[in-house]
Design a protein around this motif. Structure first.
Motif, short mmCIF file in Angstrom:
data_model
loop_
_atom_site.label_atom_id
_atom_site.label_comp_id
_atom_site.label_asym_id
_atom_site.label_seq_id
_atom_site.Cartn_x
_atom_site.Cartn_y
_atom_site.Cartn_z
N HIS A 171 0.57 -1.46 0.21
CA HIS A 171 -0.27 -0.48 -0.16
C HIS A 171 0.71 0.96 -0.12
CE1 HIS A 171 0.94 -0.40 3.97
NE2 HIS A 171 0.76 1.14 4.63
N ALA A 172 1.94 1.42 0.75
CA ALA A 172 3.11 1.90 0.88
C ALA A 172 3.36 2.95 -0.85
CB ALA A 172 3.84 2.41 1.75
N ARG A 173 3.14 1.44 -1.30
CA ARG A 173 4.36 1.74 -2.73
C ARG A 173 3.30 2.51 -4.00
NH1 ARG A 173 9.06 -2.55 -3.21
NH2 ARG A 173 9.54 -1.55 -4.48
N MET A 174 2.19 2.44 -3.90
CA MET A 174 0.78 2.21 -4.72
C MET A 174 0.68 2.83 -5.94
SD MET A 174 -0.90 -0.51 -4.96
CE MET A 174 -2.68 0.24 -5.55
N LYS A 175 2.10 4.08 -5.60
CA LYS A 175 1.73 5.09 -6.71
C LYS A 175 3.22 5.11 -7.48
CE LYS A 175 -1.68 7.83 -5.29
NZ LYS A 175 -2.70 7.67 -5.95
N GLU A 176 3.58 4.09 -7.41
CA GLU A 176 5.18 3.86 -8.09
C GLU A 176 3.97 2.76 -9.45
OE1 GLU A 176 7.79 1.67 -6.17
OE2 GLU A 176 8.07 2.96 -4.41
N ALA A 177 5.02 3.56 -10.69
CA ALA A 177 4.53 3.23 -11.89
C ALA A 177 4.81 1.46 -11.90
CB ALA A 177 5.29 3.81 -12.59
N MET B 279 11.37 -2.65 -9.24
CA MET B 279 11.33 -4.26 -9.32
C MET B 279 11.41 -4.28 -7.44
SD MET B 279 11.86 -4.44 -13.68
CE MET B 279 11.56 -6.44 -13.04
N VAL B 280 13.09 -3.71 -7.35
CA VAL B 280 13.36 -4.76 -6.35
C VAL B 280 12.62 -4.42 -5.19
CG1 VAL B 280 15.74 -4.18 -4.85
CG2 VAL B 280 16.12 -4.10 -7.08
N GLY B 281 12.79 -5.54 -4.04
CA GLY B 281 11.79 -5.29 -3.21
C GLY B 281 10.51 -6.46 -3.75
N ILE B 282 9.87 -6.88 -4.54
CA ILE B 282 8.89 -7.58 -4.97
C ILE B 282 8.91 -8.23 -4.76
CG2 ILE B 282 7.11 -8.12 -7.14
CD1 ILE B 282 6.85 -5.30 -5.73
N ASP B 283 8.71 -9.19 -3.18
CA ASP B 283 9.17 -10.43 -2.83
C ASP B 283 8.85 -11.53 -3.76
OD1 ASP B 283 9.72 -8.71 -0.82
OD2 ASP B 283 8.56 -9.43 0.02
N GLU B 284 7.84 -11.14 -4.22
CA GLU B 284 7.15 -12.11 -5.65
C GLU B 284 8.05 -12.85 -6.48
OE1 GLU B 284 4.50 -11.28 -2.44
OE2 GLU B 284 5.57 -9.95 -4.28
N LEU B 285 9.03 -12.11 -7.01
CA LEU B 285 10.04 -12.02 -8.29
C LEU B 285 11.01 -12.54 -7.42
CD1 LEU B 285 8.21 -8.99 -10.13
CD2 LEU B 285 7.58 -10.52 -10.85
N ASP B 286 11.68 -13.00 -9.10
CA ASP B 286 13.10 -12.97 -9.11
C ASP B 286 13.47 -12.67 -10.31
OD1 ASP B 286 15.45 -15.47 -9.01
OD2 ASP B 286 14.94 -15.32 -10.69
N LEU B 287 13.96 -11.86 -10.00
CA LEU B 287 14.46 -10.85 -11.13
C LEU B 287 15.22 -11.42 -12.46
CD1 LEU B 287 16.07 -7.61 -9.43
CD2 LEU B 287 13.36 -8.17 -10.21
N HIS B 288 15.61 -12.18 -12.70
CA HIS B 288 16.97 -12.66 -13.12
C HIS B 288 15.62 -13.57 -13.65
CE1 HIS B 288 19.96 -14.88 -15.60
NE2 HIS B 288 19.02 -16.17 -15.71
N GLU C 36 -11.04 2.52 -16.13
CA GLU C 36 -12.50 3.60 -15.70
C GLU C 36 -11.81 2.78 -13.86
OE1 GLU C 36 -14.48 5.77 -15.22
OE2 GLU C 36 -13.70 5.54 -17.91
N HIS C 37 -11.40 2.37 -13.55
CA HIS C 37 -10.61 1.68 -12.52
C HIS C 37 -9.14 2.38 -11.91
CE1 HIS C 37 -10.20 -0.82 -8.56
NE2 HIS C 37 -8.71 -1.12 -8.85
N MET C 38 -8.76 2.05 -12.67
CA MET C 38 -7.43 2.40 -12.99
C MET C 38 -7.04 3.94 -12.44
SD MET C 38 -5.82 -0.47 -11.89
CE MET C 38 -3.92 0.49 -12.08
N ILE C 39 -7.47 4.84 -13.29
CA ILE C 39 -7.32 6.42 -12.87
C ILE C 39 -7.67 6.43 -11.92
CG2 ILE C 39 -7.68 6.10 -15.70
CD1 ILE C 39 -10.17 7.55 -15.26
N ASN C 40 -8.29 6.39 -11.58
CA ASN C 40 -8.75 6.43 -9.42
C ASN C 40 -7.91 5.98 -8.96
OD1 ASN C 40 -11.16 7.48 -10.08
ND2 ASN C 40 -12.37 5.45 -10.43
N LEU C 41 -6.57 5.21 -9.37
CA LEU C 41 -5.50 5.36 -8.56
C LEU C 41 -4.66 5.72 -8.37
CD1 LEU C 41 -6.06 0.87 -8.39
CD2 LEU C 41 -6.65 2.60 -6.91
N PHE C 42 -4.34 6.74 -9.43
CA PHE C 42 -3.29 7.63 -9.57
C PHE C 42 -3.82 9.02 -8.85
CE2 PHE C 42 -3.52 4.75 -13.42
CZ PHE C 42 -1.96 4.95 -13.99
#
Length: 242
Positions: A72-78, A176-185, A236-242
Motif C-alpha cells: 500500500h505504501a508503494r501504490m503510486k510507483e508506476a 522491481m527490487v523489493g517485490i518479494d514474489e519476483l525473481d529478477l533473473h 475506469e478503475h485504474m485512473i482512480n488510483l493515480f
C-alpha cells in the motif's frame, strides 16, 4: 488469463487517458503490467497472489486485498501500480469472461471447480443473431491454440489497430527490487521473450485497419466486445488510483 498483448492494450489505454508524459513512468507502468506473467509453476502462484485455497480451483482469482495491504505504501510507483493493474485485469477477466460463459465438469459430467477434477469445458455463447448455444469440449482441446489461446492470436491485430500499443523499452525499474514474489533473473529473461513477440505482432499489424466484425468471424471462444468492455472497465478503475 488475458494474454500479455491484452494487458499492454489496457495499460496503454490508461496512460493515454491520463495523459502521462513521463517516458520513465510510462515504461515502468507497462513493464509492471507484464511482470506477473513472467513467472512459471509455483512461482506463478506467488506472482499472481493466489492463496493456497484459491490455487486448488480452476478459476484462480488474485487476492487483490492482500497485494494492496502488502504494498500500500508503494501504490503510486508506476511499476507497482502496473503490477496491481495486471492482477486486477485478471480478476475482472475471470469474473466477467469466464463466469456465465464457461462451465466445468469431471469425467462423469458432474459440475466441478477444482483444478485437478476438470475434464470437460462447456462454452455458453450466442450467435450473431442472438441465438444461445452450448458446446462441450475436452479441457485440453478447449485450452489450446485451436480454441481458447488461439483467440488471443486472432484478436491481436484488432488490439494493435484500436489501442496503438506501445512496446516497453526494457530497463530495470528500481521498484522491481523489493517485490518479494519476483525473481529478477527469471523476470528479465521472460520479458525479453515477451517483448520480441509483442514487437513482431506490432510490426505485422502496423498500418492495417481491422474491423471488429471481421475478427468476430474468426474467434471461436470470445467476442471482440468481451475485451473491449474489459479494457473500458479496467481503465475506469485504474485512473482512480493515480
Amino acid at each position: 488469463m488475458p494474454g500479455h498483448i491484452i494487458h499492454l492494450a489496457a495499460a496503454n489505454c490508461v496512460l493515454k487517458r491520463m495523459g502521462i508524459q513521463s517516458k520513465t513512468f510510462q515504461n515502468e507502468f507497462l513493464i509492471g503490467s507484464m511482470a506477473p506473467d513472467t513467472m512459471r509453476g509455483n512461482d506463478k502462484k506467488a506472482g499472481h497472489f493466489w492463496s493456497d485455497e484459491m490455487f486448488q480451483h480452476f478459476m484462480r482469482i488474485p487476492d487483490l486485498d492482500y497485494f494492496q495491504k502488502k504494498y500500500h505504501a508503494r501504490m503510486k510507483e508506476a511499476y507497482v501500480l502496473g503490477y496491481y493493474g495486471h492482477l486486477y485485469l485478471d480478476a475482472m477477466f475471470l469474473n466477467t469472461c469466464w463466469k456465465g460463459h464457461f462451465s466445468f465438469y469431471n469425467r462423469d459430467m458432474q459440475p466441478v471447480d477444482l483444478f485437478d477434477q476438470v475434464y470437460y469445458v462447456k462454452l455458453h455463447s450466442c450467435t450473431e443473431e442472438g441465438v444461445k448455444r452450448e458446446q462441450l469440449y475436452l479441457r485440453n482441446l478447449f485450452f489450446s491454440d485451436e480454441y481458447y489461446y488461439g483467440d488471443y492470436d486472432r484478436i491481436n491485430p484488432y488490439l494493435f489497430s484500436k489501442y496503438d500499443i506501445d512496446v516497453p523499452i526494457l530497463s530495470t525499474p528500481d521498484s522491481m527490487v523489493g517485490i518479494d514474489e519476483l525473481d529478477l533473473h527469471t523476470v528479465w529473461s521472460r520479458l525479453e521473450t515477451m517483448n520480441t513477440y509483442v514487437g513482431m505482432n506490432r510490426n505485422i499489424a502496423m498500418g492495417s485497419m481491422v474491423e471488429a466484425t471481421d475478427i468476430n468471424r474468426q474467434l471461436k471462444v470470445f467476442r471482440v466486445e468481451d475485451f473491449r468492455q474489459l479494457i473500458i472497465d479496467y481503465t475506469e478503475h485504474m485512473i482512480n488510483l493515480f
